[in-house]
Every structure is written in C-alpha cells, then in structure tokens.
Design an enzyme around this catalytic site. Structure first.
Site, PDB file in Angstrom:
ATOM      1  CB  SER A  60      -0.982   0.010   1.174  1.00  0.00           C
ATOM      2  OG  SER A  60      -0.319   0.240   2.393  1.00  0.00           O
ATOM      3  CG  ASN A  61       3.642   2.751   2.940  1.00  0.00           C
ATOM      4  OD1 ASN A  61       3.449   3.952   3.135  1.00  0.00           O
ATOM      5  ND2 ASN A  61       3.441   1.831   3.868  1.00  0.00           N
ATOM      6  CG  MET A  65       8.599  -7.133   6.027  1.00  0.00           C
ATOM      7  SD  MET A  65       8.642  -5.498   6.795  1.00  0.00           S
ATOM      8  CE  MET A  65       7.722  -5.827   8.269  1.00  0.00           C
ATOM      9  CG  HIS A 114       9.828   1.481  11.610  1.00  0.00           C
ATOM     10  ND1 HIS A 114       9.904   0.110  11.452  1.00  0.00           N
ATOM     11  CD2 HIS A 114       9.608   1.707  12.926  1.00  0.00           C
ATOM     12  CE1 HIS A 114       9.744  -0.463  12.637  1.00  0.00           C
ATOM     13  NE2 HIS A 114       9.576   0.481  13.546  1.00  0.00           N
ATOM     14  CD  GLU A 145      23.505   0.962  14.319  1.00  0.00           C
ATOM     15  OE1 GLU A 145      22.738   0.941  15.302  1.00  0.00           O
ATOM     16  OE2 GLU A 145      24.481   1.707  14.227  1.00  0.00           O
ATOM     17  CG  ASP A 181      13.389  -0.268  11.570  1.00  0.00           C
ATOM     18  OD1 ASP A 181      13.264  -0.128  10.346  1.00  0.00           O
ATOM     19  OD2 ASP A 181      12.888  -1.214  12.198  1.00  0.00           O
ATOM     20  CD  GLN A 213      -1.460  10.939   9.639  1.00  0.00           C
ATOM     21  OE1 GLN A 213      -0.727  11.841   9.232  1.00  0.00           O
ATOM     22  NE2 GLN A 213      -2.781  11.011   9.569  1.00  0.00           N
ATOM     23  CD  GLU A 214       3.098   3.083   7.614  1.00  0.00           C
ATOM     24  OE1 GLU A 214       3.652   2.541   6.646  1.00  0.00           O
ATOM     25  OE2 GLU A 214       2.704   2.424   8.600  1.00  0.00           O
TER      26      GLU A 214
HETATM   27  C1  GAR Z   1       3.863  -0.653   6.649  1.00  0.00           C
HETATM   28  O1  GAR Z   1       3.145  -0.370   7.823  1.00  0.00           O
HETATM   29  C2  GAR Z   1       5.327  -0.294   6.833  1.00  0.00           C
HETATM   30  O2  GAR Z   1       5.531   0.861   7.613  1.00  0.00           O
HETATM   31  C3  GAR Z   1       5.829  -1.515   7.552  1.00  0.00           C
HETATM   32  O3  GAR Z   1       5.196  -2.593   6.904  1.00  0.00           O
HETATM   33  C4  GAR Z   1       3.934  -2.157   6.409  1.00  0.00           C
HETATM   34  C5  GAR Z   1       3.867  -2.483   4.946  1.00  0.00           C
HETATM   35  O4  GAR Z   1       2.603  -2.216   4.425  1.00  0.00           O
HETATM   36  N1  GAR Z   1       7.242  -1.608   7.479  1.00  0.00           N
HETATM   37  C6  GAR Z   1       7.993  -2.068   8.483  1.00  0.00           C
HETATM   38  O5  GAR Z   1       7.546  -2.485   9.515  1.00  0.00           O
HETATM   39  C7  GAR Z   1       9.498  -2.020   8.206  1.00  0.00           C
HETATM   40  N2  GAR Z   1      10.228  -2.117   9.422  1.00  0.00           N
HETATM   41  P1  GAR Z   1       2.404  -2.025   2.879  1.00  0.00           P
HETATM   42  O6  GAR Z   1       3.019  -3.277   2.223  1.00  0.00           O
HETATM   43  O7  GAR Z   1       0.938  -1.979   2.688  1.00  0.00           O
HETATM   44  O8  GAR Z   1       3.098  -0.774   2.465  1.00  0.00           O
END
Ligand code: GAR
Length: 215
Positions: free
Chosen positions: A19-20, A96, A115, A149, A151, A179-180
């Site tokens: 989704s991002n 991930m 994140h 490192e 995050d 918000q992301e």
């Molecule tokens: C999002 O919430 C992103 O911030 C998180 O995974 C999700 C992915 O959603 N990322 C992490 O936790 C990385 N450490 P998406 O596939 O719908 O964008």
C-alpha cells in the site's frame, strides 16, 4: 529531476501488500513526485504488491533469498537487478529485510524506508504491537534514510498518531498507515526537488525555491 536532466528513477522494494508502494505510485502519477517508477522488486514471489505494479505496467523483479545465501549474497543479486534500471532512489516499502552494508554502500543516502513507529522507539518487527504493549500514548511513523542498522538512519520526517483506549494492533496500524501514505510521498517529493541533505544524523530540508521569505 535527476542530475542527468531526465526524470528521477525510483526502485520500490516490497515484501507484501504494497500500500505504501501504491501511495508512491500515485504521487509519481500525479506529478507531486518529480520521478518515475523504474522497477518494483520483491524478495517474495507471493507479494501482493507485485500484481498491482504489473497491472500498472511497471517492471517487476523477484530476488529470493535461497537457502545458504548470506545477506550479502542476496543483496548482491538485488544490486545486480537494480543496476539494470539506472536507479536514483531506492524506496523500501514494507520490505522486511535488513540491508547489508554492501547495499547501503551502493546507494549512499539514496535509500529511504518507512517504519510504523516514532523512531527510535519500537524498531524492528510488530512496531504497532510493541507500542501497545509498552503502554505508549502516541506512536506514528517515520521516514528515514537507511544505514547499516535496523530502523536507525537519519530521519526525514515523522507523523504522530494518538493511541486510543481500546486500540488493538489492527486499528492502530490502520490509523498509522493513513499517515504513512501521506508522509512517504512527501519525503520522496522533497528528495527529487533536491531539498534533502544529510549531515551526520541531521537531515536538512531546504526551503522550496520561490517560497516568499517569512514575515
Ligand atoms: C507498513 O506499515 C510499513 O511501515 C511496515 O510494513 C507495512 C507495509 O505495508 N514496514 C515495516 O515495519 C518495516 N520495518 P504495505 O506493504 O501496505 O506498504
């Protein structure tokens, strides 16, 4: 624009839903981000976002980590794949995997991550559940440059979200995700406006050109 005068080229790395990634694609399509999506790459063949990207006509790549491969072996293959697309910025969007120093060195200050917490609080997996378990009143999301490192790299922008009584990981994740989808495209837009510079842990954001001086 990139240095070469052509539109900037973005690689988006995903492991799941994407989704991002979609928020970034919308930003590029609308012109809010002065760049184009060059490739969407995943470490998982099953990542739902790959279908979305392919349906939008964007090249996709899958680079799986096979048994026995080190982190660096895997990243070498990722770099090989990305190098075919002449990339200016790598955006991790729910990717991930921790990046090896090799990958970070290949794209210095040119990898962004989103994140779902206000870093440095709650790095790593299940950040939303970590915030709930800790009893935090606020959490949120962070866009940062990626270093070796987890995050950890210099922060571009953050958004805070309040934690309400009765929230669970799913309700909190949904509010943070909203918000992301707002701050990630904003940060990438700033990058391609050439307004971000990294000095140690500080990310300076230059004022927009043509912005009238305050006062
Ligand atoms: C999002 O919430 C992103 O911030 C998180 O995974 C999700 C992915 O959603 N990322 C992490 O936790 C990385 N450490 P998406 O596939 O719908 O964008």
């Amino acid at each position: 624009m990139s240095d070469g005068g052509r539109p900037g080229r973005v690689a988006i790395l995903i492991s799941g839903r994407g989704s991002n990634m979609e928020a970034l694609l919308r930003g590029m399509r609308s012109g809010a981000i002065a760049a184009e999506p060059a490739v969407v790459l995943s470490n998982k063949r099953s990542a739902k976002g790959l279908e979305t990207a392919a349906a939008a006509g964007i090249p996709t790549e899958v680079v799986r980590r096979r048994k026995g491969m080190t982190h660096e072996d895997h990243d070498r293959l990722v770099i090989e794949a990305l190098d075919r697309y002449d990339i200016d910025l790598v955006c991790l969007a729910g990717y991930m995997r921790l990046l090896s120093p090799l990958m970070v060195a290949r794209f210095p200050d040119r990898i962004l991550n989103i994140h779902p917490s206000l870093l440095p609080a709650f790095p790593g997996l299940d950040a939303q559940q970590q915030a709930l378990d800790y009893g935090a009143r606020f959490s949120g999301c962070t866009v940062h440059f990626v270093d070796e490192e987890c995050d950890h790299g210099p922060i571009v922008t953050q958004a805070a979200v309040s934690i309400e009584p009765g929230d669970d990981a799913s309700s909190l994740s949904a509010r943070i995700l909203e918000q992301e989808h707002r701050i990630y495209p904003e940060a990438v837009a700033l990058f391609f406006q050439g307004r971000l510079s990294v000095e140690g842990r500080q990310v300076r954001i230059a004022p927009a050109t043509g912005t009238p001086a305050a006062g």
